[in-house]
Enzyme design. Structure first.
Site, PDB file in Angstrom:
ATOM      1  N   SER A 134     108.240  83.875  65.141  1.00  0.00           N
ATOM      2  CA  SER A 134     108.496  83.620  66.558  1.00  0.00           C
ATOM      3  C   SER A 134     107.296  82.935  67.189  1.00  0.00           C
ATOM      4  O   SER A 134     106.143  83.166  66.773  1.00  0.00           O
ATOM      5  CB  SER A 134     108.736  84.972  67.240  1.00  0.00           C
ATOM      6  OG  SER A 134     108.607  84.847  68.622  1.00  0.00           O
TER       7      SER A 134
ATOM      8  N   TYR B  36     105.841  93.984  68.937  1.00  0.00           N
ATOM      9  CA  TYR B  36     106.807  93.099  68.275  1.00  0.00           C
ATOM     10  C   TYR B  36     106.083  91.891  67.677  1.00  0.00           C
ATOM     11  O   TYR B  36     106.259  91.542  66.499  1.00  0.00           O
ATOM     12  CB  TYR B  36     107.881  92.652  69.278  1.00  0.00           C
ATOM     13  CG  TYR B  36     108.705  91.484  68.797  1.00  0.00           C
ATOM     14  CD1 TYR B  36     109.582  91.624  67.725  1.00  0.00           C
ATOM     15  CD2 TYR B  36     108.596  90.217  69.400  1.00  0.00           C
ATOM     16  CE1 TYR B  36     110.324  90.540  67.268  1.00  0.00           C
ATOM     17  CE2 TYR B  36     109.339  89.142  68.947  1.00  0.00           C
ATOM     18  CZ  TYR B  36     110.201  89.303  67.883  1.00  0.00           C
ATOM     19  OH  TYR B  36     110.931  88.230  67.428  1.00  0.00           O
TER      20      TYR B  36
ATOM     21  N   LYS C 116     105.445  90.441  63.639  1.00  0.00           N
ATOM     22  CA  LYS C 116     105.705  89.078  63.130  1.00  0.00           C
ATOM     23  C   LYS C 116     104.439  88.515  62.481  1.00  0.00           C
ATOM     24  O   LYS C 116     104.485  87.910  61.402  1.00  0.00           O
ATOM     25  CB  LYS C 116     106.176  88.156  64.264  1.00  0.00           C
ATOM     26  CG  LYS C 116     107.558  88.485  64.788  1.00  0.00           C
ATOM     27  CD  LYS C 116     108.629  88.193  63.755  1.00  0.00           C
ATOM     28  CE  LYS C 116     109.991  88.650  64.180  1.00  0.00           C
ATOM     29  NZ  LYS C 116     110.964  88.744  63.081  1.00  0.00           N
TER      30      LYS C 116
ATOM     31  N   PHE D 207     111.201  79.043  68.982  1.00  0.00           N
ATOM     32  CA  PHE D 207     110.845  79.090  70.403  1.00  0.00           C
ATOM     33  C   PHE D 207     111.935  79.913  71.126  1.00  0.00           C
ATOM     34  O   PHE D 207     112.096  81.077  70.807  1.00  0.00           O
ATOM     35  CB  PHE D 207     110.514  77.684  70.927  1.00  0.00           C
ATOM     36  CG  PHE D 207     109.090  77.340  70.528  1.00  0.00           C
ATOM     37  CD1 PHE D 207     108.742  77.164  69.180  1.00  0.00           C
ATOM     38  CD2 PHE D 207     108.057  77.328  71.446  1.00  0.00           C
ATOM     39  CE1 PHE D 207     107.417  76.977  68.774  1.00  0.00           C
ATOM     40  CE2 PHE D 207     106.728  77.126  71.057  1.00  0.00           C
ATOM     41  CZ  PHE D 207     106.412  76.951  69.727  1.00  0.00           C
TER      42      PHE D 207
ATOM     43  N   ASN E 101     117.347  90.938  77.997  1.00  0.00           N
ATOM     44  CA  ASN E 101     115.918  90.726  78.235  1.00  0.00           C
ATOM     45  C   ASN E 101     115.617  89.264  78.504  1.00  0.00           C
ATOM     46  O   ASN E 101     114.633  88.940  79.144  1.00  0.00           O
ATOM     47  CB  ASN E 101     115.112  91.108  76.976  1.00  0.00           C
ATOM     48  CG  ASN E 101     115.182  92.581  76.713  1.00  0.00           C
ATOM     49  OD1 ASN E 101     114.825  93.374  77.567  1.00  0.00           O
ATOM     50  ND2 ASN E 101     115.675  92.953  75.543  1.00  0.00           N
TER      51      ASN E 101
END
Ligand SMILES: NC(=O)c1ccc[n+]([C@@H]2O[C@H](COP(=O)([O-])OP(=O)(O)OC[C@H]3O[C@@H](n4cnc5c(N)ncnc54)[C@H](O)[C@@H]3O)[C@@H](O)[C@H]2O)c1
Length: 339
Positions: free
Chosen positions: A124, A148, A152, A177, A197
């Site tokens: 991400s 989070y 990653k 993205f 979210n």
């Protein structure tokens, strides 16, 4: 020869599976349905007239996973499985470290045991933290601002170490993205649990009348209209990026990182206005205070991805929102609409 797709019942996984099936690939899916619905497979079949092999279960379950590798000739893996909500990860970090790291470690160990060398991993743009400059290249500094993002980053480092230890590995790390939109059929799309979210699903819920208004967090950023700017990418473009990455690793060993974005930024107000135009209705919004941790501007440099993968995103913001709205209208309650 089959491709194992972990987390394939989810938003990005389901769109990628459609592309894989349309290319004639055999697809095996493992998903514990913690954030998805079985109905997605009926929809994939309706689009492609093809079926996947679906195994319901946790990727961290090594016996289950080994059984899959034993039974099928898995040549490559696309690893989507994981939790993805930033706020939830701040509130419950252990849940994120446990799930995202454990399932990745189990998967990579199983690949090693069964001599499977090819993997495409869902990373991400969050691994760029608060970028110093835009556009963001793959060489930009890495940092994580929440658990989070940490997961990653950790998984990226693990994959890079695996590639060093085993020079036969073929690894593509894809840094997404902001994926939005839905398959043009309106049959599959993003189906978030509870209040979304992300901006576009939130605006969609306002447009459909499920939520009263959109909150715009800050209009005093150093951007053309003061609101945050992000690089939105159509989920079908993202999906085709995975196929391009799979092709690339067929003839390239090592571990490479690619940004998947459009290279264009759009502001929150532009998104709301485009949605209102597409849906032909007012989208009420309210400017409120900046949210802690939000950054002003984030968009990708896609130069090296375009050159290496011979891929680029096609859809513009209007197309993304048109397809998102089509999905939302056809499925006002997401996949639950069918029950
Ligand atoms: N959607 C985004 O905005 C975005 C942006 C950047 C990166 N990503 C990453 O892309 C991947 C896919 O995202 P998505 O939007 O499709 O999310 P999603 O939640 O729709 O899909 C993830 C799928 O993984 C499954 N899953 C979770 N933990 C599992 C486990 N231990 N075992 C088996 N299945 C498990 C869930 O049930 C779900 O179907 C994730 O890794 C996410 O972090 C997403």
């Amino acid at each position: 020869m089959a491709i194992l797709v972990t987390g394939g019942a989810g938003y990005i996984g389901s769109h990628t599976i459609v592309q894989l099936l349309e290319e004639g690939q055999q697809v095996i899916v493992i998903d514990d349905l913690s954030n998805s619905h079985l109905e997605v497979f009926n929809r994939i079949k309706a689009i492609t007239a093809k079926e996947v092999v679906f195994i319901e279960g946790d990727v961290s379950d090594k016996h289950l996973l080994a059984g899959i590798f034993k039974k099928f000739d898995i040549t490559s893996v696309i690893h989507f499985a994981g939790f993805k909500a930033v706020g939830e990860s701040v509130a419950n970090p252990l849940m994120y470290y446990q799930n995202n790291i454990n399932c990745s470690l189990t998967l990579f160990a199983c690949m090693q045991e069964f001599n499977c060398k090819e993997i495409v991993f869902s990373s991400s743009a969050t691994v760029y933290g608060d970028p110093e400059t835009v556009p963001i290249t793959e060489q930009s500094a890495l940092s994580a601002t929440n658990p989070y993002g940490q997961t990653k980053l950790m998984i990226e480092y693990i994959l890079k170490d695996i590639a060093i230890a085993d020079p036969a590995m073929r690894i593509a790390i894809l840094r997404y993205f902001n994926p939005v939109g839905a398959h043009p059929s309106g049959l599959i799309g993003e189906d978030p649990n509870g209040i979304p979210n992300n901006l576009v699903p939130f605006v969609a819920k306002v447009a459909i009348g499920e939520l009263p208004k959109v909150y715009v967090f800050g209009d005093d950023y150093d951007t053309p209209d003061g609101t945050g700017v992000r690089d939105y990418i159509h989920v079908v473009d993202l999906a085709t990026g995975h196929l391009a990455a799979l092709k690339k690793i067929k003839d390239h060993v090592g571990c490479a990182v690619y940004n998947l974005g459009t290279g264009q930024g759009n502001s929150v107000l532009e998104v709301i206005k485009t949605f209102a135009d597409v849906a032909g209705r007012d989208i009420p919004f309210q400017i409120s205070a900046r949210r802690a941790g939000d950054i002003a501007t984030c968009y990708a440099s896609v130069e090296s991805t375009t050159a290496a993968l011979n891929w680029s995103a096609k859809a513009d913001l209007k197309q993304m929102i048109k397809d998102h709205w089509h999905w939302q209208q056809k499925n006002p309650k997401g996949y639950k609409s069918v029950h």
